[in-house]
Design a protein around this motif. Structure first.
Motif, short mmCIF file in Angstrom:
data_model
loop_
_atom_site.label_atom_id
_atom_site.label_comp_id
_atom_site.label_asym_id
_atom_site.label_seq_id
_atom_site.Cartn_x
_atom_site.Cartn_y
_atom_site.Cartn_z
N LYS A 58 0.86 -1.19 0.10
CA LYS A 58 -0.06 0.02 -0.11
C LYS A 58 0.71 1.30 -0.04
N TYR A 59 1.92 1.18 0.48
CA TYR A 59 2.89 2.31 0.76
C TYR A 59 3.54 2.59 -0.84
N SER A 60 3.31 1.66 -1.85
CA SER A 60 3.85 1.93 -2.99
C SER A 60 2.85 2.47 -3.93
N THR A 61 1.71 2.81 -3.21
CA THR A 61 0.51 3.54 -4.14
C THR A 61 0.12 4.69 -3.14
N THR A 62 -0.85 5.17 -3.38
CA THR A 62 -1.45 6.46 -2.96
C THR A 62 -2.43 6.02 -2.19
N ASP A 63 -2.79 4.72 -2.05
CA ASP A 63 -3.93 4.15 -1.30
C ASP A 63 -3.44 3.89 0.21
N ASN A 64 -3.11 4.88 0.87
CA ASN A 64 -2.63 4.57 2.28
C ASN A 64 -2.70 6.04 2.91
N THR A 66 -1.16 8.51 4.16
CA THR A 66 -0.35 9.56 3.62
C THR A 66 -0.99 10.26 2.18
N GLY A 67 -1.43 9.50 1.52
CA GLY A 67 -1.97 9.73 0.04
C GLY A 67 -0.95 9.93 -0.90
N LYS A 68 0.35 9.35 -0.59
CA LYS A 68 1.50 9.43 -1.36
C LYS A 68 2.10 8.16 -1.43
N ASP A 69 2.89 7.81 -2.43
CA ASP A 69 3.75 6.57 -2.61
C ASP A 69 5.02 7.05 -2.29
#
Length: 236
Positions: A58-64, A66-69
């Motif tokens: 998920k932290y390699s996407t914006t779906d977390n 933070t809203g950031k990769d």
């Protein structure tokens, strides 16, 4: 064999070998620096231990939250070898209970530099300083993720869909707390099915040697933070 044919075959083999070496070099260059660090510290790709485990970092996407990769190009999940073997056992336990179900990993080993990024992102969400450690470990101390000894995950069904756990991954608040499930159930904020799904995840993970977290249904530790710190080096 005629000399010309033998020469031709040798030429093909030589070119094939060069091509294979070229491909290997390209692949090596494609490995993100963050991943190289983990490999250098002896961590293993969990899908090389058990290819049946699914991964969606998920932290390699914006779906977390933070809203950031924050992982950039990283798309493989790593753990300490013993932790990866335990995760494979958990997936095996799950398969015995629900043959069509699989574990889906959302996060695993995490460099401490990323821990700082997550910690600082809480300020953008206006999380009070005294409450920040409920959701993200203080990077000065480190998280079990920073030692390759923690994993965030869920379960997917036979259609590849994540089971309904009552909240999404990275949800902040009591609705995500395992310790508050009975209260949330009594208040009608969680259903029996949602709690049973969480209990199934906890059951297979605990059977494999992991410890459940009291405030995140998705988070499991392979050992205490003090044990991890004494056993493994922090991933920077």
């Amino acid at each position: 064999m005629p000399k010309k044919l033998a020469y031709f075959l040798l030429l093909i083999l030589a070119k094939s070998n060069c091509f294979a070496q070229f491909n290997a070099a390209i692949k090596k260059q494609d490995i993100p620096e963050i991943e190289k660090k983990m490999i250098a510290q002896g961590l293993v790709n969990i899908q090389e231990v058990d290819p049946k485990i699914l991964v969606d970092l998920k932290y390699s996407t914006t779906d977390n939250f933070t809203g950031k990769d924050v992982y950039d190009k990283l798309d493989r999940a790593y753990l300490q070898p013993e932790m990866a073997r335990r995760l494979a056992k958990a997936n095996s336990h799950l398969n015995k209970v629900k043959p069509d179900y699989k574990l889906l990993v959302y996060d695993a080993a995490r460099p401490n530099s990323v821990q700082y990024a997550l910690w600082n992102a809480l300020d953008d969400l206006k999380i009070p300083a005294k409450s920040k450690t409920l959701y993200v470990a203080d990077p000065k101390i480190g998280s079990n993720h920073n030692f390759g000894c923690a994993v965030d995950l869920t379960i997917v069904n036979e259609k590849g869909m994540p089971l309904n756990m009552g909240t999404k991954f990275d949800f902040f608040g009591p609705l995500a707390y395992p310790r508050s499930e009975r209260e949330m159930l009594n208040k009608g904020r969680l259903t029996n099915t949602q709690v049973e799904n969480r209990q199934l995840l906890r059951k297979v993970m605990i059977q494999a040697g992991f410890r459940a977290n009291t405030t995140e249904w998705w988070h499991f530790d392979g050992m205490s933070k003090s044990q991890a710190k004494a056993t493994y080096g922090m991933i920077r």
